[in-house]
Design an enzyme around this catalytic site. Structure first.
Site, PDB file in Angstrom:
ATOM      1  N   ASP A  66       0.829  -1.202   0.000  1.00 51.44           N
ATOM      2  CA  ASP A  66       0.000   0.000   0.000  1.00 51.44           C
ATOM      3  C   ASP A  66       0.866   1.256   0.000  1.00 51.44           C
ATOM      4  OD1 ASP A  66       0.968  -0.409   2.566  1.00 51.44           O
ATOM      5  OD2 ASP A  66      -0.981  -0.777   3.451  1.00 51.44           O
ATOM      6  N   ASN A 135      -7.115  -2.518  14.820  1.00 49.86           N
ATOM      7  CA  ASN A 135      -8.532  -2.706  14.512  1.00 49.86           C
ATOM      8  C   ASN A 135      -8.752  -3.862  13.528  1.00 49.86           C
ATOM      9  OD1 ASN A 135      -7.590  -1.661  12.113  1.00 49.86           O
ATOM     10  ND2 ASN A 135      -8.987   0.084  12.027  1.00 49.86           N
ATOM     11  N   HIS A 137      -7.236  -4.283  10.585  1.00 42.09           N
ATOM     12  CA  HIS A 137      -7.034  -4.017   9.153  1.00 42.09           C
ATOM     13  C   HIS A 137      -5.762  -4.702   8.663  1.00 42.09           C
ATOM     14  CE1 HIS A 137      -4.530  -0.357  10.318  1.00 42.09           C
ATOM     15  NE2 HIS A 137      -3.835  -0.757   9.261  1.00 42.09           N
ATOM     16  N   GLU A 142      -9.715  -1.518   5.531  1.00 42.37           N
ATOM     17  CA  GLU A 142     -10.238  -1.108   6.829  1.00 42.37           C
ATOM     18  C   GLU A 142     -11.533  -1.849   7.166  1.00 42.37           C
ATOM     19  OE1 GLU A 142      -8.714   0.727   8.871  1.00 42.37           O
ATOM     20  OE2 GLU A 142      -7.841   2.528   7.981  1.00 42.37           O
TER      21      GLU A 142
HETATM   22  C1  GLP Z   1      -0.427   0.388   8.570  1.00 46.44           C
HETATM   23  C2  GLP Z   1      -0.131  -0.408   7.305  1.00 46.44           C
HETATM   24  C3  GLP Z   1      -0.366  -1.869   7.498  1.00 46.44           C
HETATM   25  C4  GLP Z   1       0.270  -2.292   8.800  1.00 46.44           C
HETATM   26  C5  GLP Z   1      -0.451  -1.656   9.941  1.00 46.44           C
HETATM   27  C6  GLP Z   1       0.153  -1.979  11.303  1.00 46.44           C
HETATM   28  O1  GLP Z   1      -1.631   1.077   8.507  1.00 46.44           O
HETATM   29  N1  GLP Z   1      -0.856   0.051   6.163  1.00 46.44           N
HETATM   30  O2  GLP Z   1       0.163  -2.570   6.395  1.00 46.44           O
HETATM   31  O3  GLP Z   1       0.200  -3.695   8.940  1.00 46.44           O
HETATM   32  O4  GLP Z   1      -0.476  -0.274   9.788  1.00 46.44           O
HETATM   33  O5  GLP Z   1       1.188  -1.114  11.585  1.00 46.44           O
HETATM   34  P1  GLP Z   1       2.228  -1.318  12.736  1.00 46.44           P
HETATM   35  O6  GLP Z   1       3.068  -2.458  12.318  1.00 46.44           O
HETATM   36  O7  GLP Z   1       2.986  -0.030  12.807  1.00 46.44           O
HETATM   37  O8  GLP Z   1       1.442  -1.602  13.961  1.00 46.44           O
END
Ligand code: GLP
Length: 245
Positions: A66, A135, A137, A142
């Protein structure tokens, strides 16, 4: 049954997953990897960078999950900049082998279609590494009433924007409102998926992803439909019923 591995801490997890990836590249030099950003994979990227000489990355293809709308050229805050600093400056994936969505494209729908075509032309993704949001995702899919199958543009949840503020020096107002992301079908078509979660803030989402109903309210629950997904956890992210390895 989903293979679940629980490690004492995120460094032990990162070491084991780095070994898994390095062995895969040795077996399949033209491996196609799907890669996440966020904080979770940083320990993995550090280990892969430190062990760069253990595999030949020159034929590896990568596709990041992404990118924020408005970024994509490596400017501060972009996922591309994070990937360059954490991984690509250290391992030998040639620039043309690194797939990214460009959130600056004038035709964002066309950019999403281009990405799907590029993944298909590469023969699909062999191993997709995923993080998970608090959450539930995955990538930027989302929770909601519906999910979108293919790579698409998405409005980000306030919680997700807040979780990404560290990339923008903690300034929430600078976090883009929208992003481009692989869709659920893009993700589920990967031949293998490794979901990685660390820290107590992820334990509930992990538990729901593993044991809850398959629901658009928790996008990671769709991974239950995948025939070859594995779950890599540190002890803090472990659902209380999963035993430690
Ligand atoms: C972001 C990314 C995801 C990631 C998630 C968790 O929003 N788009 O791909 O898995 O957050 O992030 P973190 O690893 O910082 O908790």
């Amino acid at each position: 049954m989903t293979p679940i591995s629980v490690f004492a801490d995120e460094e032990a997890l990162a070491e084991a997953l780095a070994t898994h990836i390095i062995e895969k590249i040795r077996r399949t030099p033209a491996l196609v990897l799907g890669l996440p950003t966020g904080r979770t994979p940083l320990a993995l990227y550090r280990r892969l960078a430190a062990r760069a000489q253990e595999a030949d990355w020159s034929r590896v293809r990568t596709f990041n999950l992404d990118e924020f709308v408005g970024t994509g050229g490596g400017e501060p805050g972009s996922y591309r900049a994070l990937m360059d600093a954490e991984l690509f400056d250290h391992v030998g994936v040639p620039p043309e082998g690194r797939g990214f969505l460009d959130g600056r494209a004038s035709d964002l729908d066309g950019e999403c279609r281009r990405y799907e075509q590029e993944i298909a032309a590469a023969g699909g993704i062999d191993l997709l590494v995923l993080g998970i949001g608090g959450n539930g995702h995955i990538a930027f899919n989302e929770p909601g009433d519906t999910l979108i199958a293919r790579t698409h543009r998405v409005a980000l949840d306030p919680q997700t924007r807040a979780a990404n503020a560290w990339l923008f020096a903690g300034d929430l107002s600078r976090v883009p409102q929208e992003a481009l992301t692989m869709g659920m079908a893009t993700i589920l078509q990967a031949r293998a998926i490794a979901l990685v979660a660390t820290g107590p803030g992820k334990a509930e989402a992990v538990q729901q992803a593993l044991e809850g109903p398959v629901t658009t309210r928790l996008p990671a629950s769709f991974l239950q439909l995948h025939p070859a997904w594995s779950v890599w956890l540190d002890d803090d992210a472990r659902p209380r019923r999963a035993s430690r390895r």
